[in-house]
Design an enzyme around this catalytic site. Sequence first.
Site, PDB file in Angstrom:
ATOM      1  N   HIS A   1       0.816  -1.220   0.000  1.00 18.68           N
ATOM      2  CA  HIS A   1       0.000   0.000   0.000  1.00 18.68           C
ATOM      3  C   HIS A   1       0.848   1.268   0.000  1.00 18.68           C
ATOM      4  O   HIS A   1       0.396   2.311  -0.465  1.00 18.68           O
ATOM      5  CB  HIS A   1      -0.932   0.000   1.216  1.00 18.68           C
ATOM      6  CG  HIS A   1      -0.222   0.143   2.527  1.00 18.68           C
ATOM      7  ND1 HIS A   1       0.265  -0.930   3.241  1.00 18.68           N
ATOM      8  CD2 HIS A   1       0.098   1.253   3.257  1.00 18.68           C
ATOM      9  CE1 HIS A   1       0.846  -0.495   4.350  1.00 18.68           C
ATOM     10  NE2 HIS A   1       0.763   0.824   4.376  1.00 18.68           N
TER      11      HIS A   1
ATOM     12  N   HIS B   1       4.959   8.814  13.029  1.00 16.29           N
ATOM     13  CA  HIS B   1       4.029   7.702  13.244  1.00 16.29           C
ATOM     14  C   HIS B   1       4.812   6.460  13.645  1.00 16.29           C
ATOM     15  O   HIS B   1       5.983   6.313  13.320  1.00 16.29           O
ATOM     16  CB  HIS B   1       3.151   7.442  12.024  1.00 16.29           C
ATOM     17  CG  HIS B   1       3.836   6.861  10.824  1.00 16.29           C
ATOM     18  ND1 HIS B   1       4.938   7.417  10.228  1.00 16.29           N
ATOM     19  CD2 HIS B   1       3.551   5.752  10.091  1.00 16.29           C
ATOM     20  CE1 HIS B   1       5.294   6.691   9.185  1.00 16.29           C
ATOM     21  NE2 HIS B   1       4.475   5.669   9.086  1.00 16.29           N
TER      22      HIS B   1
END
Length: 331
Positions: free
Chosen positions: A116, A180
Site C-alpha cells: 500500500h 508515526h
Amino acid sequence: MSKIRLECMSHTPLHGYYDPAPEIVAEVERMQRAARERVAAFDPELVIVFAPDHYNGFFYDVMPQFCIGANATAIGDFNSAAGPLPVAQEVALALADAVLQSDVDVAVSYRMQVDHGCAQALDVLTGGIDRYPVVPVFINSVAPPMASCRRARLLGDAMGRFIARMDRRVLLIGSGGISHEPPVPEIEGADAVVAERLIAGRNPSRESRDAREARTVAAAKAFTAGDSRLHPLNPFWDRAFLDLLQSGDVAATDGLTNDAIRREGGKSAHEIRAWIAAFGALAACGPYEASVDYYRAIPEWIAGFGAMHARSLEHQHAARHTQIATALALA
C-alpha cells in the site's frame, strides 16, 4: 511550462478500516482530489514513485537500502490496488545506471512486490496503478540498519540529474508518513516465528494477512483511546519538516540522524526518506517552489498526515532557512 512536478503525501492502510470523524475524512479526500486534478492537468509521461515497504515485498533474506523496479506488482494489502505496474523498464535501468555512476549503491528488481505504501499513492494521485508509465523506487524505512537521510537525498539527486536531461513530463511522488509508529515488528528481540516472517515472509496466506491487518486496526483503536505504548504523534516536528522542504533547503535534511528521527517522530517516521529523495530529485533539476497543502495529526490512522506539491523553476532561487533545521532537532 516546467517538465517536472512533485506530489508528496502520507499514506495510510487504515482508511476505510478505522477512520476519524467524517469531516476529517472529507477534508483529506478533498485534498487528495485536488492533487489528483493537478496530476491530470499535468498529464505526466512518466511517474517515478519513491516509497517504503512494510515487510510485504522486501525482507531480511536480502534487505537493500534502495531498489529500482524493472518489473513490479502491487500485492493489494489492506484492499489497496493490486496487479502489475506498467513499469518503464528502459528508463528504470537507465536510472539505476545513473545512480550507480554517481556512487550511490542501488539494487534492481525484476520481480518487485510493492504494498500500500506505493500503490495507494499511485491510486490516489493518478486514479489507478496503471494509468501512466512508472518507475517504482523502494527506500528502506523500517528495517535497521538503514541508510542516512543524506544518502536518500543523494539517491534522489542522482535520479534528478538524469531526469533533467529527459524530454518528458515527469511526476515525482514521495509516499510516506511523517511522525508515526504503527505496530511494525523489529527483528531485534523477535521470537523465532516473527523473525522468520521478517526474513522470508513473502506471499503469506490470506489468513496470515487478515490477522496482521486485524492487529493493525486493534493497535489504531488502542492508540486513539490513549491506551498504547506506541510513540505519540509529533505535530511540531512534522510541521518543521514540511517547512524545511518548502524552504528549498532539502540538503539541510542531511543532518537528520536515525536516532533523532526515531526519538522525535517514532520508528516509522523514517519514511520521510521517500519525501527527501523526491525533493532531492526535484532540487537537482534546479530551484523549486513548494506548497504545504495539508497537515493534521490523525490518531485513528496512527499518522501525522501531510501533503505537499512542488514544481521546478528556471530562474529563481529558493531561500534557505537554517532555523527550521534547528527546530527539527538535528544532531
